[in-house]
Design an enzyme around this catalytic site. Sequence first.
Site, short mmCIF file in Angstrom:
data_model
loop_
_atom_site.label_atom_id
_atom_site.label_comp_id
_atom_site.label_asym_id
_atom_site.label_seq_id
_atom_site.Cartn_x
_atom_site.Cartn_y
_atom_site.Cartn_z
N SER A 79 0.79 -1.12 0.03
CA SER A 79 0.01 0.05 0.00
C SER A 79 0.87 1.36 -0.27
O SER A 79 0.20 2.31 -0.22
CB SER A 79 -0.67 -0.19 1.20
N ILE A 80 2.04 1.08 -0.11
CA ILE A 80 2.96 2.33 -0.09
C ILE A 80 2.52 2.79 -1.55
O ILE A 80 2.98 4.15 -1.99
CB ILE A 80 4.53 2.05 0.29
#
Length: 448
Positions: free
Chosen positions: A106-107
């Site tokens: 999710s970065i």
Amino acid sequence: MAGRIVKVSLATAATLVASAFGSTIYLESAKKNECFTLSKPQGITLNEAVEVADKLCEQVKNESGIPGLVVSVSIDGIPAYQRGFGYADVENHIPCQSNTVMRIASISKSMTMAVVAKLWQEGYLSFDKPVQDYVPEFPEKRFDGEKVEITLRHLLSHLSGIRHYEKVPAPALVETLSDLSDDPHSSPNKTSDTVKVKNEFENQEYLLNSFFDSVSKSLALFKDDELFNKPGDKYHYTTHGWTLVSAVVESVANKSFPAYMKDFFREMGLRNTYLDENKTIIYNRAKYYIRNGRGRLENAPQVDNSYKWAGGGFLSTSDDLVKFGNAMLYAYQNSNGFLDCDTVKMMWTPVSNTYLGWDKDGQYGMGWGVILSQNNYPFCKSRQFYVTHTGAATGASSALLILPRVDDAAVSGKPVRGVVVAMIANLQNVGLNQTALEIAKVFEQVSD
């Protein structure tokens, strides 16, 4: 709290010592009815910081049973720590290094946010128009019989009501909410996501292994599903919502999202950041692992993340993540960065009705988690402003944390003022944010 004058009435003279991350803060002796000064922590050497960071990394690796961990740190824009622990490939005994490529999960949202913010800054899109203005194929939505609008602003802060990997709320959710209703620190939203996270890796949609050759096909996974809540009312973390964000980017950029992001990686100088494409030869790519019900290490299931490029489909190294973090920090502190200073401040401002699953003191901004500074009372809980994003993928976990300097005067003349920490592990479901924060606070104390 460092540097503040604290007036305390003492019955007797005393010297108090407080220890934080191996450094010592002294309170000078004082006579009755006199005040004393809480002095700043004395600086530590880089070697001392490295020794502490090594211990912290070994600790989280051993506690979580991580096969391989990569960690990079910069101080005021300068690389200060680049380490690999364990194995990138257990079967072939290939050790981790800071250039080991892993899933950042999710970065990817924070990187996607950078291109969205750039397009907004240049006037190509609006945060407040209905998404159908950019993506006509996305159907209009209703909630409780009422027509509602989803905007890009909703999507960027997980307020759209679009589902995550679950198609319906967990069956036991209502009962769980009732059981926890007496907890003063719980909320319906937080409990909902707690239940969801526990089952996330078991969700079949999470384990998709088919290639999606267009964002349009990815939208088909969820575009006709009902909303979980009215847009703007509640925070509901959703990776699918970012697929809709990528469709908006395609519309205004007139280019496929994968191609647009590859251009972004090149522009940012992220030479070891890629789309998570299975067929492509990517050197130094790690293997991914899970632990079975008996705690034994196994190879993670083969998945294809092309259905969620924007929300969780990128690969990178800890070195590249730190470089990206410094680009954002530079823009935050200067007027000639990739983004305008005011744009970054907007991204790093908490949004109402949001929270963070990985730090209960924080809220979500736009593509980033935000923790505001707080220091109500001396010697009590305090926190320093920082921004962060974590990631969870099949066989991988990650964290990227930016800790801007509070005292700019101490490093005047330096264009980047703060510590950036990146951590990636090739094991799923590992919390890395707290360790990243501890490491950042250690390196913040390093004196020139």
